[in-house]
Scaffold this motif. Structure first.
Motif, PDB file in Angstrom:
ATOM      1  N   GLY B  88      16.048  -3.201  -1.020  1.00  0.00           N
ATOM      2  CA  GLY B  88      16.246  -3.917  -2.280  1.00  0.00           C
ATOM      3  C   GLY B  88      17.379  -5.001  -2.080  1.00  0.00           C
ATOM      4  N   PRO B  89      17.907  -5.547  -3.217  1.00  0.00           N
ATOM      5  CA  PRO B  89      17.419  -5.294  -4.399  1.00  0.00           C
ATOM      6  C   PRO B  89      16.034  -6.070  -4.811  1.00  0.00           C
ATOM      7  CG  PRO B  89      19.269  -7.197  -4.277  1.00  0.00           C
ATOM      8  CD  PRO B  89      18.862  -6.565  -2.979  1.00  0.00           C
ATOM      9  N   SER B  90      15.567  -7.004  -4.099  1.00  0.00           N
ATOM     10  CA  SER B  90      14.417  -7.838  -4.473  1.00  0.00           C
ATOM     11  C   SER B  90      13.392  -6.758  -3.826  1.00  0.00           C
ATOM     12  CB  SER B  90      14.101  -8.957  -3.743  1.00  0.00           C
ATOM     13  OG  SER B  90      13.222  -8.878  -2.834  1.00  0.00           O
ATOM     14  N   GLY B  91      12.113  -6.922  -4.547  1.00  0.00           N
ATOM     15  CA  GLY B  91      10.828  -5.977  -4.518  1.00  0.00           C
ATOM     16  C   GLY B  91      10.262  -6.096  -3.126  1.00  0.00           C
ATOM     17  N   PHE B  92      10.571  -7.412  -2.388  1.00  0.00           N
ATOM     18  CA  PHE B  92       9.262  -8.110  -1.414  1.00  0.00           C
ATOM     19  C   PHE B  92       9.500  -7.326  -0.113  1.00  0.00           C
ATOM     20  CE2 PHE B  92      10.235 -12.150  -3.516  1.00  0.00           C
ATOM     21  CZ  PHE B  92       8.840 -12.298  -4.195  1.00  0.00           C
ATOM     22  N   PRO B  93      10.653  -6.677   0.304  1.00  0.00           N
ATOM     23  CA  PRO B  93      10.713  -6.027   1.495  1.00  0.00           C
ATOM     24  C   PRO B  93       9.963  -4.477   1.242  1.00  0.00           C
ATOM     25  CG  PRO B  93      12.873  -6.876   1.219  1.00  0.00           C
ATOM     26  CD  PRO B  93      12.223  -7.127  -0.072  1.00  0.00           C
ATOM     27  N   PHE B  94       9.875  -4.058   0.082  1.00  0.00           N
ATOM     28  CA  PHE B  94       9.201  -2.813  -0.279  1.00  0.00           C
ATOM     29  C   PHE B  94       7.593  -3.098  -0.075  1.00  0.00           C
ATOM     30  CE2 PHE B  94       7.656   0.738  -3.107  1.00  0.00           C
ATOM     31  CZ  PHE B  94       8.010   1.666  -2.191  1.00  0.00           C
ATOM     32  N   GLU B  95       7.334  -4.124  -0.442  1.00  0.00           N
ATOM     33  CA  GLU B  95       5.836  -4.562  -0.401  1.00  0.00           C
ATOM     34  C   GLU B  95       5.399  -4.661   0.817  1.00  0.00           C
ATOM     35  OE1 GLU B  95       6.446  -7.326  -4.649  1.00  0.00           O
ATOM     36  OE2 GLU B  95       5.460  -8.018  -2.716  1.00  0.00           O
ATOM     37  N   ASP B  96       6.190  -5.377   1.869  1.00  0.00           N
ATOM     38  CA  ASP B  96       6.238  -5.318   3.019  1.00  0.00           C
ATOM     39  C   ASP B  96       5.987  -4.224   3.886  1.00  0.00           C
ATOM     40  OD1 ASP B  96       5.721  -8.208   3.155  1.00  0.00           O
ATOM     41  OD2 ASP B  96       7.882  -8.473   3.292  1.00  0.00           O
ATOM     42  N   PHE B  97       6.970  -3.374   3.348  1.00  0.00           N
ATOM     43  CA  PHE B  97       7.029  -1.981   3.943  1.00  0.00           C
ATOM     44  C   PHE B  97       5.681  -1.055   3.490  1.00  0.00           C
ATOM     45  CE2 PHE B  97       8.319   2.338   3.646  1.00  0.00           C
ATOM     46  CZ  PHE B  97       8.713   2.775   4.892  1.00  0.00           C
ATOM     47  N   VAL B  98       5.252  -1.074   2.456  1.00  0.00           N
ATOM     48  CA  VAL B  98       4.155  -0.519   1.737  1.00  0.00           C
ATOM     49  C   VAL B  98       2.984  -1.048   2.836  1.00  0.00           C
ATOM     50  CG1 VAL B  98       2.440  -0.035   0.134  1.00  0.00           C
ATOM     51  CG2 VAL B  98       4.833   0.334  -0.265  1.00  0.00           C
ATOM     52  N   ALA B  99       2.795  -2.275   3.045  1.00  0.00           N
ATOM     53  CA  ALA B  99       1.790  -2.764   4.047  1.00  0.00           C
ATOM     54  C   ALA B  99       1.789  -2.317   5.298  1.00  0.00           C
ATOM     55  CB  ALA B  99       1.821  -4.187   3.755  1.00  0.00           C
ATOM     56  N   GLU B 100       2.922  -2.055   5.777  1.00  0.00           N
ATOM     57  CA  GLU B 100       2.992  -1.339   7.224  1.00  0.00           C
ATOM     58  C   GLU B 100       2.494  -0.097   7.086  1.00  0.00           C
ATOM     59  OE1 GLU B 100       3.808  -2.994   9.914  1.00  0.00           O
ATOM     60  OE2 GLU B 100       4.544  -4.766   9.043  1.00  0.00           O
ATOM     61  N   VAL B 101       2.976   0.860   5.832  1.00  0.00           N
ATOM     62  CA  VAL B 101       2.527   2.146   5.928  1.00  0.00           C
ATOM     63  C   VAL B 101       0.931   2.092   5.958  1.00  0.00           C
ATOM     64  CG1 VAL B 101       2.555   4.217   4.365  1.00  0.00           C
ATOM     65  CG2 VAL B 101       4.691   2.977   4.769  1.00  0.00           C
ATOM     66  N   LEU B 102       0.498   1.153   5.349  1.00  0.00           N
ATOM     67  CA  LEU B 102      -1.003   1.191   5.436  1.00  0.00           C
ATOM     68  C   LEU B 102      -1.818   0.714   6.600  1.00  0.00           C
ATOM     69  CD1 LEU B 102      -1.248   0.137   1.509  1.00  0.00           C
ATOM     70  CD2 LEU B 102      -2.439   2.133   2.330  1.00  0.00           C
ATOM     71  N   LYS B 105      -2.105   3.363   8.723  1.00  0.00           N
ATOM     72  CA  LYS B 105      -3.129   4.505   8.152  1.00  0.00           C
ATOM     73  C   LYS B 105      -4.445   3.702   8.877  1.00  0.00           C
ATOM     74  CE  LYS B 105      -1.187   7.810   6.189  1.00  0.00           C
ATOM     75  NZ  LYS B 105      -1.408   8.977   6.571  1.00  0.00           N
ATOM     76  N   GLY B 106      -4.324   2.595   9.449  1.00  0.00           N
ATOM     77  CA  GLY B 106      -5.593   2.034   9.794  1.00  0.00           C
ATOM     78  C   GLY B 106      -6.292   0.920   9.135  1.00  0.00           C
ATOM     79  N   PHE B 107      -5.573   0.628   7.814  1.00  0.00           N
ATOM     80  CA  PHE B 107      -6.009  -0.528   7.014  1.00  0.00           C
ATOM     81  C   PHE B 107      -5.472  -1.868   7.425  1.00  0.00           C
ATOM     82  CE2 PHE B 107      -5.863   3.254   4.422  1.00  0.00           C
ATOM     83  CZ  PHE B 107      -6.982   3.091   3.724  1.00  0.00           C
ATOM     84  N   ARG B 108      -6.370  -2.953   7.208  1.00  0.00           N
ATOM     85  CA  ARG B 108      -5.920  -4.311   7.184  1.00  0.00           C
ATOM     86  C   ARG B 108      -5.322  -4.608   6.064  1.00  0.00           C
ATOM     87  NH1 ARG B 108     -10.419  -8.026  10.018  1.00  0.00           N
ATOM     88  NH2 ARG B 108      -8.530  -9.498   9.930  1.00  0.00           N
ATOM     89  N   CYS B 109      -3.967  -5.617   6.068  1.00  0.00           N
ATOM     90  CA  CYS B 109      -3.531  -5.492   4.734  1.00  0.00           C
ATOM     91  C   CYS B 109      -3.037  -7.241   4.766  1.00  0.00           C
ATOM     92  CB  CYS B 109      -2.039  -4.957   4.727  1.00  0.00           C
ATOM     93  SG  CYS B 109      -2.141  -3.153   4.613  1.00  0.00           S
ATOM     94  N   GLU B 110      -3.057  -7.476   3.349  1.00  0.00           N
ATOM     95  CA  GLU B 110      -2.462  -8.805   3.142  1.00  0.00           C
ATOM     96  C   GLU B 110      -1.734  -8.677   1.696  1.00  0.00           C
ATOM     97  OE1 GLU B 110      -5.344 -12.015   2.751  1.00  0.00           O
ATOM     98  OE2 GLU B 110      -6.786 -10.849   4.580  1.00  0.00           O
TER      99      GLU B 110
END
Lengths: 284, 284
Positions: B88-102, B105-110
């Motif tokens: 944080g404090p902004s939420g963007f890096p967490f969004e990028d992080f969640v995309a990396e987690v997925l 797991k074998g997903f393609r992410c946008e």
């Protein structure tokens, strides 16, 4: 020599001082329907004729007196809107106020209900019902006029409605399903929230949305002026009455004994009753 | 003579000083699985052996060293959780992080997609897909560990899912319907939110919910440590890398040229690369 810009300080209701922000005042004037010219007149009146420390209530009185000369409807709208904002900072008095608005429309109302949906219990601000309708109402109060009720709020109201539709409820002595979901706010909705609400059949009522039957219309057509309109009651006494669920001037008119009951037997009720009579006779 | 209570001041990352609040530290220790006894040991270590001004990072290091002696898994969990909060404090890096987690797991992410529902467009944090699934993910980042993702969030995710199900989308070259709706948060869910999510078939992933396959499990099983874990990078440099979408230590391991690209050609990459190699070899 360059003149320093005169900084007007305002004394807030809680006694704190802060710099006067003309843009905030301009914003709330424009929101009440003032033209750019009217807003400019109010601002130059305040910055030219006055100075030093002012209370927010003095600023408001000056704004109101300038506006009244330019347009009575705008002055009335500005004054009413300020009174609604003064129901805060907590959201409870606005919930009570919305219940009073719905009672004036012929509904029976219960506030702050826990209602069981198909999956989970929901906290509903106002449950309103008559013979035909059973309405779940979310009353969304914002302390700042600039904050809009956005799409996320409309979305959760819809999902809550869907969950509540999986159950039946006993209001008015019969088991019945929910017929409507309402979202009422003292500010505006974002345009996406409005599109979604129209698309999903939610009833959304904001300060000046929809064009007819909005919150301001409802208040004025039924003379539902909140007690925060009154000059003859101190801020502290307004707070006591709001805490006791007395939100409308007409509540006091119908039950003048509320004043001595909640404010003490030595409280002089006459100025308040006189102001209410004058206000409601003008309004009707 | 009564000893005055020693007031420890902390210097925050932005240079501001504020009083050290032991209860905040105790709370985050307990959230990481520390027992009351371990939390007490950390607090007395800090209040007895240290004094005067301390940086938050010094407090953290002391807490970590005491915890490590008591329980390595708790120390690791505490350290990881702090690194996630540091996204944080902004939420963007967490969004990028969640995309990396997925992705792991074998997903393609946008990320940060505007997706058209039946009624309105929705802003979706992460769209994840593989051959079978098309998932809309809300990544809810809270700066304070004590803030839970509540029922209202689960409700709006559900209503958004319903609206999005009225449309088909071209991801991966074919028109297809949405199959799943996920809500991922770095903190906890309220118990009502969990009941609702289970009832409505939403996938909800919090720091330690569900018992298996929660965020901490996902990070550790795939070695998805965020760059905020690293001691060899300054706060300012972490911010630059996060802003450029580099959120994982493994991103840097796979592309060490990111360091000179984003931090300048004179940046000494070796300490960072060494720390990452050590961290990932321990984790795997």
């Amino acid at each position: 020599m360059i003149q320093p810009v005169k900084q007007i300080m305002i004394i807030k209701a809680n006694g704190k001082r802060e710099a006067f922000e003309p843009e905030k005042l301009r914003f709330s004037l424009l929101k009440s329907g003032a033209t750019e010219k009217m807003a400019e007149d109010v601002l130059s009146h305040i910055s030219l004729e006055l100075g030093g420390d002012m209370t927010t209530s003095e600023i408001y009185k000056h704004a109101f007196s300038v506006l009244k000369k330019a347009s009575k409807p705008v002055a009335r709208s500005y004054s009413l809107r300020r009174a609604i904002t003064d129901l805060g900072p907590s959201g409870f008095p606005f919930e009570d106020f919305v219940a009073e608005v719905l009672k004036a429309k012929g509904f029976r109302c219960e506030t702050r209900q826990v209602v069981l949906g198909g999956c989970v219990p929901h906290e509903v601000d106002v449950v309103a019902y008559n013979d035909k309708k059973l309405i779940m109402v979310e009353a969304k109060f914002h302390n700042e006029l600039g904050i809009k009720s956005d799409l996320k709020i409309a979305l959760y109201i819809k999902a809550r409605f869907d969950d509540l539709q999986e159950n039946v409820f006993n209001y008015g002595g019969v088991d019945r399903s929910i017929t409507d979901s309402w979202l009422v706010t003292n500010t505006k909705f974002s345009s996406t929230a409005i599109h979604y609400g129209v698309c999903k059949n939610l009833t959304m009522i904001g300060w000046n949305y929809p064009e007819e039957g909005n919150l301001q219309d409802m208040i004025e057509s039924e003379s539902l002026h909140p007690i925060t309109c009154l000059n003859s009651l101190s801020k502290a006494n307004k707070k006591i009455l709001l805490g006791a669920g007395v939100v409308l001037c007409s509540n006091i008119k119908d039950n003048p004994e509320f004043l001595s009951k909640f404010l003490g037997t030595t409280f002089d009720s006459r100025p308040v009753i006189n102001e209410i009579n004058e206000l409601l006779s003008k309004a009707s």
